[in-house]
Write an enzyme that holds these catalytic residues in place. Structure first.
Site: not given
Ligand code: PEP
Length: 253
Positions: A9, A11, A97, A99, A169, A175, A215
């Protein structure tokens, strides 16, 4: 046997040049395994989907969208439908997601409509769920994830749900550099699989892929993937480096 699946992703990152070169590098780095040993997808910003899909058309790396709208077409200024995304080469769409839930304010009911619209429009939805830090600290992970799964899939029969991938997640791990331990991931994934078994049937629950996101880095991919109910990874920050993303894909096989 569930085929592993790793999606990156991007973003709100990259530009017209770097999106295409990142996609090319991902395709080159995964060419020996993508498609047959593992499903791989990149999820660029909307505006770069078409050019990324074009450079990936000769590869087995799929393209996804970070969001979709609930309706097919019409007076919905600024929105983009599943059929439009399919038309320009998308296979997957993220729905809910974290965010979008916690920055934009999307609620379960809207996310449910998006999952349904994705399937009707010919896309494969990736339904994202996960708890906030305070919810984990107050032992509410199971409750929150159960609510998000039940609400996100409400009204969808088994046939439609078989098109869905779930991404667990934990919001506190996205992040932040904090990764759930492989045991924490396994526990949540197992809860989701058992829940799907109760909502539908055991066979469907065994077939649905559940990705972990939060992450993920090249050095954490293999151990997370070693867990019985972790079928793949949704990668944010590390997917912006072709080297890191390719290493994660290779670690997930
Ligand atoms: C994501 O955007 O779904 C995500 C898991 O981001 P990150 O790997 O940066 O934590």
């Amino acid at each position: 046997m569930r085929k592993p699946f790793v999606a990156g992703n991007w973003k709100m990152n990259t530009d017209s040049h770097s999106s295409v070169s990142l996609a090319k590098d991902v395709a080159a780095g995964t060419s020996e395994i993508a498609g047959h040993k593992i499903d791989v997808a990149v999820i660029p910003p909307f505006v770069y989907i078409q050019s990324v899909a074009k450079v990936l058309s000769a590869s087995s790396v799929a393209v996804g969208a970070q969001d979709i709208y609930t309706e097919k077409q019409g007076a919905f200024t600024g929105e983009i439908s599943a059929s439009m995304l399919r038309d320009i080469g998308c296979t997957y769409a993220l729905c809910g997601h974290s965010e979008r839930r916690h920055v934009i304010g999307e609620q379960d009911e809207l996310i449910n409509k998006k999952v349904s619209a994705a399937i009707s429009g010919g896309l494969l939805p990736i339904l994202c769920v996960g708890e906030l830090l305070e919810e984990r600290q107050s032992d509410k992970t199971g409750e929150v994830v159960t609510r998000q799964i039940k609400a996100g899939l409400a009204g969808l029969g088994a046939e439609k749900v078989s098109a869905v991938t779930v991404a667990y997640e934990p919001v506190w791990a996205i992040g932040t550099g904090l990764t759930a331990t492989p045991q924490q991931a396994q526990e949540a994934h197992n809860l989701i699989r058992r829940l799907l078994g109760e909502m539908y049937d055991g066979q469907l629950a065994e077939e649905i892929r559940i990705l972990y996101g939060g992450s993920v880095k090249p050095d954490s991919a293999a151990e997370l993937m070693g867990q019985q109910d972790v079928d793949g990874l949704l990668v944010g920050g590390a997917s912006l480096s072709a080297d890191d993303f390719v290493a994660i894909v290779k670690g997930a096989v």
